[in-house]
Design an enzyme around this catalytic site. Structure first.
Site, mmCIF file in Angstrom:
data_model
loop_
_atom_site.group_PDB
_atom_site.id
_atom_site.type_symbol
_atom_site.label_atom_id
_atom_site.label_comp_id
_atom_site.label_asym_id
_atom_site.label_seq_id
_atom_site.Cartn_x
_atom_site.Cartn_y
_atom_site.Cartn_z
ATOM 1 N N PRO A 10 30.036 68.624 84.551
ATOM 2 C CA PRO A 10 28.986 68.846 83.579
ATOM 3 C C PRO A 10 29.925 70.027 82.862
ATOM 4 C CG PRO A 10 28.152 69.255 85.181
ATOM 5 C CD PRO A 10 28.456 69.002 85.971
ATOM 6 N N ASN A 11 29.688 70.197 81.173
ATOM 7 C CA ASN A 11 30.175 71.049 80.491
ATOM 8 C C ASN A 11 32.226 71.893 80.756
ATOM 9 O OD1 ASN A 11 28.120 71.684 79.387
ATOM 10 N ND2 ASN A 11 26.971 72.282 81.387
ATOM 11 N N ARG A 18 34.581 77.267 75.542
ATOM 12 C CA ARG A 18 33.850 78.136 76.523
ATOM 13 C C ARG A 18 33.766 78.769 77.192
ATOM 14 N NH1 ARG A 18 32.230 75.261 82.408
ATOM 15 N NH2 ARG A 18 29.822 75.765 83.108
ATOM 16 N N TYR A 23 36.277 81.676 82.140
ATOM 17 C CA TYR A 23 36.717 80.274 82.264
ATOM 18 C C TYR A 23 38.134 80.192 81.423
ATOM 19 C CZ TYR A 23 32.126 78.793 83.550
ATOM 20 O OH TYR A 23 30.209 79.315 84.342
ATOM 21 N N ASN A 74 35.304 70.327 91.058
ATOM 22 C CA ASN A 74 34.736 70.936 90.960
ATOM 23 C C ASN A 74 33.658 71.008 89.955
ATOM 24 O OD1 ASN A 74 33.362 73.118 89.451
ATOM 25 N ND2 ASN A 74 35.748 73.616 88.341
ATOM 26 N N ALA A 77 28.338 73.070 87.552
ATOM 27 C CA ALA A 77 26.903 73.486 88.261
ATOM 28 C C ALA A 77 26.062 72.045 88.657
ATOM 29 C CB ALA A 77 25.978 73.331 86.528
ATOM 30 N N HIS A 80 25.579 73.812 93.111
ATOM 31 C CA HIS A 80 24.254 74.769 93.355
ATOM 32 C C HIS A 80 23.371 73.601 94.213
ATOM 33 C CE1 HIS A 80 26.995 77.366 91.537
ATOM 34 N NE2 HIS A 80 27.108 77.062 89.850
ATOM 35 N N ASP A 87 24.670 64.690 99.422
ATOM 36 C CA ASP A 87 24.760 63.147 100.375
ATOM 37 C C ASP A 87 26.137 61.889 100.564
ATOM 38 O OD1 ASP A 87 22.640 64.009 102.051
ATOM 39 O OD2 ASP A 87 20.726 62.925 100.286
ATOM 40 N N GLU A 98 36.290 71.772 97.299
ATOM 41 C CA GLU A 98 35.726 71.966 96.198
ATOM 42 C C GLU A 98 36.264 73.380 95.441
ATOM 43 O OE1 GLU A 98 32.574 73.965 97.464
ATOM 44 O OE2 GLU A 98 31.462 74.784 95.734
ATOM 45 N N HIS A 100 36.619 75.695 91.326
ATOM 46 C CA HIS A 100 35.471 76.485 90.699
ATOM 47 C C HIS A 100 36.673 77.590 90.054
ATOM 48 C CE1 HIS A 100 31.963 75.238 92.371
ATOM 49 N NE2 HIS A 100 32.415 75.408 93.492
ATOM 50 N N SER A 102 36.056 80.388 88.641
ATOM 51 C CA SER A 102 35.461 82.107 88.433
ATOM 52 C C SER A 102 35.135 81.904 89.687
ATOM 53 C CB SER A 102 34.127 81.953 87.130
ATOM 54 O OG SER A 102 33.104 80.960 88.159
ATOM 55 N N ARG A 107 29.114 86.094 90.457
ATOM 56 C CA ARG A 107 28.428 85.872 89.152
ATOM 57 C C ARG A 107 26.772 86.170 89.499
ATOM 58 N NH1 ARG A 107 30.871 80.677 85.796
ATOM 59 N NH2 ARG A 107 29.603 82.138 84.756
HETATM 60 C C1 DQA Z 1 32.312 76.251 87.839
HETATM 61 C C2 DQA Z 1 30.778 77.610 88.557
HETATM 62 C C3 DQA Z 1 30.388 77.396 87.919
HETATM 63 O O1 DQA Z 1 28.752 78.484 88.629
HETATM 64 C C4 DQA Z 1 29.620 77.009 86.923
HETATM 65 O O2 DQA Z 1 28.524 76.475 86.618
HETATM 66 C C5 DQA Z 1 30.238 76.115 85.705
HETATM 67 C C6 DQA Z 1 31.857 76.040 86.703
HETATM 68 C C7 DQA Z 1 33.420 77.005 87.783
HETATM 69 O O3 DQA Z 1 34.743 76.997 87.847
HETATM 70 O O4 DQA Z 1 33.771 78.653 88.214
HETATM 71 O O5 DQA Z 1 30.368 75.027 85.244
HETATM 72 O O6 DQA Z 1 31.910 75.535 88.588
#
Ligand code: DQA
Length: 152
Positions: A10-11, A18, A23, A74, A77, A80, A87, A98, A100, A102, A107
């Site tokens: 998401p996002n 954003r 980012y 990626n 959110a 977390h 699962d 995985e 990210h 950031s 953080r």
């Molecule tokens: C993220 C880090 C996550 O904590 C955050 O919720 C994101 C982006 C990153 O790519 O740095 O949406 O996954």
């Protein structure tokens, strides 16, 4: 050509506008294009997807499991708190990395927990779009080692 799924939660479709101080200013479409270009150099066919839906993301993970396709993920959110994603990834049949943009560990405290790390083969965080490109290099190395092993 070996296929790789690059899945985004998401996002992340909002990249570019954003929180650019966190980012960066690369848009999601530019990120996807850079992933495809890096994949091309490495002989990988890269399919980049983004969703805001946990259900859709898990459906894509199931597709990857059924087709033994490596995944760069990626989870945004969902990283977390999504035990459902955890699962699903526990059933993986090919490497999962995985990523990210950031460095969540540097953080807010709620970002210090990843429920995905335990069911990934590795994690790359904190390098912006380079995190994805490094992950593609890792997938290329892991899959060519596996292919060489299968031939011996
Ligand atoms: C993220 C880090 C996550 O904590 C955050 O919720 C994101 C982006 C990153 O790519 O740095 O949406 O996954």
């Amino acid at each position: 050509m070996r296929r790789v799924l690059v899945l985004n939660g998401p996002n992340l479709g909002r990249l570019g506008s954003r929180e650019p101080e966190v980012y960066g200013t690369t848009t999601f479409e530019e990120l996807a294009q850079q992933c495809r270009a890096t994949g091309h150099e490495l002989g990988l066919e890269v399919d980049v997807r983004q969703t805001n839906s946990e259900s859709e993301l898990i459906g894509w993970v199931h597709q990857a499991i059924d087709s033994r396709t490596p995944v760069i993920l990626n989870p945004a959110a969902f990283t977390h708190y999504s035990y459902a994603l955890h699962d699903a990834l526990a059933m993986r049949t090919a490497p999962v990395i995985e990523v990210h943009l950031s460095n969540p560990g540097a953080r807010e405290p709620f970002r210090h927990t990843s429920v995905v790390t335990a069911v990934a083969d590795g994690t790359i965080a904190g390098f912006g779009v380079l995190s994805y490109r490094l992950a593609l290099h890792a997938i290329a190395a892991l899959t060519s080692a596996a292919d060489a092993g299968a031939r011996t």
